[in-house]
Write a protein that holds these residues in place. Structure first.
Motif, PDB file in Angstrom:
ATOM      1  N   SER A  17     -15.469  31.439   0.646  1.00  0.00           N
ATOM      2  CA  SER A  17     -16.711  30.670   0.485  1.00  0.00           C
ATOM      3  C   SER A  17     -16.666  29.864  -0.811  1.00  0.00           C
ATOM      4  O   SER A  17     -15.806  30.065  -1.671  1.00  0.00           O
ATOM      5  N   ASN A  18     -17.655  28.963  -0.915  1.00  0.00           N
ATOM      6  CA  ASN A  18     -17.909  28.229  -2.164  1.00  0.00           C
ATOM      7  C   ASN A  18     -16.684  27.475  -2.670  1.00  0.00           C
ATOM      8  O   ASN A  18     -16.304  27.584  -3.834  1.00  0.00           O
ATOM      9  N   LEU A  19     -16.077  26.671  -1.809  1.00  0.00           N
ATOM     10  CA  LEU A  19     -14.966  25.815  -2.229  1.00  0.00           C
ATOM     11  C   LEU A  19     -15.499  24.691  -3.106  1.00  0.00           C
ATOM     12  O   LEU A  19     -16.456  24.015  -2.754  1.00  0.00           O
ATOM     13  N   ARG A  20     -14.875  24.480  -4.254  1.00  0.00           N
ATOM     14  CA  ARG A  20     -15.344  23.448  -5.170  1.00  0.00           C
ATOM     15  C   ARG A  20     -14.165  22.798  -5.900  1.00  0.00           C
ATOM     16  O   ARG A  20     -13.185  23.453  -6.237  1.00  0.00           O
ATOM     17  N   LEU A  21     -14.326  21.475  -6.119  1.00  0.00           N
ATOM     18  CA  LEU A  21     -13.338  20.674  -6.827  1.00  0.00           C
ATOM     19  C   LEU A  21     -13.955  20.178  -8.118  1.00  0.00           C
ATOM     20  O   LEU A  21     -15.128  19.777  -8.143  1.00  0.00           O
ATOM     21  N   ASN A  22     -13.186  20.176  -9.187  1.00  0.00           N
ATOM     22  CA  ASN A  22     -13.748  19.716 -10.461  1.00  0.00           C
ATOM     23  C   ASN A  22     -13.830  18.194 -10.527  1.00  0.00           C
ATOM     24  O   ASN A  22     -14.517  17.638 -11.383  1.00  0.00           O
ATOM     25  N   LYS A  23     -13.143  17.497  -9.587  1.00  0.00           N
ATOM     26  CA  LYS A  23     -13.218  16.038  -9.499  1.00  0.00           C
ATOM     27  C   LYS A  23     -13.171  15.632  -8.037  1.00  0.00           C
ATOM     28  O   LYS A  23     -12.532  16.289  -7.221  1.00  0.00           O
ATOM     29  N   LYS A  24     -13.837  14.565  -7.723  1.00  0.00           N
ATOM     30  CA  LYS A  24     -13.776  14.009  -6.372  1.00  0.00           C
ATOM     31  C   LYS A  24     -12.949  12.728  -6.327  1.00  0.00           C
ATOM     32  O   LYS A  24     -12.687  12.195  -5.242  1.00  0.00           O
ATOM     33  N   GLN A  25     -12.574  12.248  -7.505  1.00  0.00           N
ATOM     34  CA  GLN A  25     -11.760  11.044  -7.582  1.00  0.00           C
ATOM     35  C   GLN A  25     -10.801  11.171  -8.763  1.00  0.00           C
ATOM     36  O   GLN A  25     -11.211  11.540  -9.871  1.00  0.00           O
ATOM     37  N   ILE A  26      -9.505  10.898  -8.512  1.00  0.00           N
ATOM     38  CA  ILE A  26      -8.508  11.002  -9.573  1.00  0.00           C
ATOM     39  C   ILE A  26      -7.556   9.817  -9.492  1.00  0.00           C
ATOM     40  O   ILE A  26      -7.504   9.101  -8.480  1.00  0.00           O
ATOM     41  N   ARG A  27      -6.798   9.632 -10.559  1.00  0.00           N
ATOM     42  CA  ARG A  27      -5.731   8.642 -10.569  1.00  0.00           C
ATOM     43  C   ARG A  27      -4.414   9.319 -10.170  1.00  0.00           C
ATOM     44  O   ARG A  27      -4.315  10.545 -10.196  1.00  0.00           O
ATOM     45  N   PRO A  28      -3.394   8.557  -9.831  1.00  0.00           N
ATOM     46  CA  PRO A  28      -2.126   9.155  -9.379  1.00  0.00           C
ATOM     47  C   PRO A  28      -1.485  10.085 -10.394  1.00  0.00           C
ATOM     48  O   PRO A  28      -0.668  10.932 -10.019  1.00  0.00           O
ATOM     49  N   THR A  29      -1.829   9.942 -11.674  1.00  0.00           N
ATOM     50  CA  THR A  29      -1.225  10.784 -12.708  1.00  0.00           C
ATOM     51  C   THR A  29      -2.113  11.960 -13.109  1.00  0.00           C
ATOM     52  O   THR A  29      -1.746  12.740 -13.994  1.00  0.00           O
ATOM     53  N   ASP A  30      -3.274  12.093 -12.477  1.00  0.00           N
ATOM     54  CA  ASP A  30      -4.216  13.152 -12.838  1.00  0.00           C
ATOM     55  C   ASP A  30      -3.947  14.439 -12.058  1.00  0.00           C
ATOM     56  O   ASP A  30      -3.326  14.434 -10.992  1.00  0.00           O
ATOM     57  N   SER A  31      -4.480  15.525 -12.619  1.00  0.00           N
ATOM     58  CA  SER A  31      -4.466  16.816 -11.942  1.00  0.00           C
ATOM     59  C   SER A  31      -5.879  17.150 -11.466  1.00  0.00           C
ATOM     60  O   SER A  31      -6.857  16.519 -11.877  1.00  0.00           O
ATOM     61  N   LEU A  32      -5.974  18.146 -10.613  1.00  0.00           N
ATOM     62  CA  LEU A  32      -7.242  18.530 -10.009  1.00  0.00           C
ATOM     63  C   LEU A  32      -7.321  20.052  -9.961  1.00  0.00           C
ATOM     64  O   LEU A  32      -6.325  20.720  -9.689  1.00  0.00           O
ATOM     65  N   THR A  33      -8.500  20.592 -10.225  1.00  0.00           N
ATOM     66  CA  THR A  33      -8.704  22.037 -10.172  1.00  0.00           C
ATOM     67  C   THR A  33      -9.554  22.391  -8.959  1.00  0.00           C
ATOM     68  O   THR A  33     -10.612  21.797  -8.734  1.00  0.00           O
ATOM     69  N   VAL A  34      -9.067  23.349  -8.186  1.00  0.00           N
ATOM     70  CA  VAL A  34      -9.761  23.807  -6.982  1.00  0.00           C
ATOM     71  C   VAL A  34     -10.102  25.281  -7.160  1.00  0.00           C
ATOM     72  O   VAL A  34      -9.250  26.083  -7.543  1.00  0.00           O
ATOM     73  N   THR A  35     -11.334  25.634  -6.867  1.00  0.00           N
ATOM     74  CA  THR A  35     -11.788  27.019  -7.011  1.00  0.00           C
ATOM     75  C   THR A  35     -12.441  27.480  -5.717  1.00  0.00           C
ATOM     76  O   THR A  35     -13.147  26.706  -5.048  1.00  0.00           O
TER      77      THR A  35
END
Length: 429
Positions: A316-334
């Motif tokens: 449950s409770n899937l969340r992303l710290n960003k909804k938009q990134i650049r090709p060189t960015d990272s993303l955190t998923v919880t």
């Protein structure tokens, strides 16, 4: 130590060189504690208790529970007092060792492991082999079916009789080291020999059957999956395979293994592996203007990442710290994971990523993260993943690794076919 001259070389020179090398190694202390001696030092170096503990843990975590209808496993010792152990792999030992490693380790067969466990629980265990791994006409019998021989019928009849007298049947089937391994490809992926014939006869007893698989490759056990209530994939375990399997089926620990490969339904699907390309196993229209009926079976028998537990988990409770990134960015998923069952267990949380639209054909989805967590009944934990630019790359038409702009989808679940949570994000230049 002297070398034998078989090639016309100056062996005096070679032997002198060997002595010099050994002398240097002794001086460096490389042989301060030789393993082969009469002092017992070898026992301090090889097959120690620490080694045994690591081996046991690895074996326990590698077993995969494929099916468990009506919670037949773990075995209820108050309900099933008389147990039949049967099958050609129940007493097998050779698969537990290797010519490339220690071959003198103590071995507990699956039959002996079950008997030893049952002895302490006042359970009655009978054993009969029932069938050989392969029949006398194998491997030709994989493509030309043959009738059961007189000896096979007699052996199976004994197994059926003992099965009728039992409350539960544990059938240990699969392949030995002679049927699977290097240079041992097969023409078929069903259980070899007459093993399925024997299982069919055992099923006629009406007694519940637990199938323990011992094998080194995926097997297309379609009939077994449809008609048997419980199936355990044990692979080729170590010398203590009997102890590990017995502890698992009687509930001393909760299985948590996941399939690192996919099981196809037939050899006609080979190569069928995960990750798959779009329409890799597409069916045909059975109805409609272009429909002429279906002519083949598609899909996985067991998908990549699959494996059951004695308890249940909820995501449950899937969340992303960003909804938009650049090709060189990272993303955190919880994501939150909760044990909603009644037993302590471990779950492997799996994260998959899909590039929705790409310039070249890409996989339908890729595994980009996994984490095993242990939870008590009712306990909930948050699991966090990092999606890096390398996780989003593809090899483009110019043969370069690149992160293309567009929409990427994220899936969370406990196998490649069970992904209840989904979200997406955009990559922009």
């Amino acid at each position: 130590m002297e070398l034998i001259n078989e090639g016309g070389l100056d062996m005096n020179v070679l032997n002198q060189r060997v002595r010099e090398v050994l002398t240097v190694k002794f001086k460096l202390g490389l042989f301060d504690h030789p393993l082969i001696d009469n002092t017992g030092l070898a026992d301090q170096k090889v097959h120690t208790q620490a080694d045994e503990n690591i081996s046991l843990q690895m074996n326990r975590e590698s077993i995969v529970l494929l099916k468990n209808e009506q919670h037949l496993l773990p075995i209820d010792i108050n309900k099933y007092k008389r147990i039949l152990v049967t099958g050609p792999m129940a007493e097998a030992t050779n698969y537990t060792t290797s010519r490339y490693g220690p071959s003198n380790n103590p071995i507990t067969t699956i039959k002996d492991g079950i008997i030893a466990y049952a002895k302490d629980k006042a359970l009655q265990v009978n054993y009969t082999k029932g069938v050989d791994v392969v029949d006398k006409n194998w491997p030709e019998s994989e493509i030309i079916p043959t009738d059961l021989s007189k000896e096979e019928i007699q052996s199976m009849t004994t197994g059926v009789r003992l099965g009728q007298e039992s409350d539960l049947i544990i059938a240990v089937m699969g392949e030995s080291e002679r049927e699977v391994g290097e240079s041992r490809s097969r023409s078929d992926l069903n259980l070899p020999g007459k093993q399925r014939d024997y299982l069919m006869k055992l099923k006629e007893t009406g007694k519940p059957i637990i199938l323990i698989l011992v094998n080194g490759r995926p097997l297309s056990i379609n009939w077994e999956n449809k008609y048997l209530p419980a199936i355990v994939e044990s692979w080729f375990l170590s010398g203590q395979s009997g102890r590990v399997v017995a502890d698992m089926i009687f509930g001393e620990y909760n299985p948590s293994g996941k399939l690192p490969i996919s099981f196809p339904k037939s050899v006609g699907q080979i190569e069928m592996n995960f990750p798959t390309k779009p329409a890799a196993q597409a069916g045909q229209p059975g109805v409609g203007p272009n429909g002429w009926g279906n002519s083949r079976v598609v899909g996985f028998l067991y998908p990549f990442g699959y494996g059951l537990s004695y308890t249940d988990f909820q995501f449950s409770n899937l969340r992303l710290n960003k909804k938009q990134i650049r090709p060189t960015d990272s993303l955190t998923v919880t994501v939150d994971v909760q044990n909603i069952g009644k037993r302590k267990g471990a779950e492997v949380v799996q994260l998959y990523v899909k590039d929705v639209v790409s310039s070249v054909t890409a996989y339908e989805m890729d595994l980009r993260g996994f984490e095993k967590i242990e939870l008590n009944p009712g306990e909930k934990k948050s699991v966090q993943f990092s999606i890096l630019p390398a996780h989003l790359e593809l090899l483009d038409q110019y043969n370069k690794w690149t992160v293309e702009p567009g929409i990427f989808e994220i899936f969370i679940g406990n196998s490649s076919a069970n992904l209840p949570l989904k979200d997406s994000f955009d990559v922009v230049n």
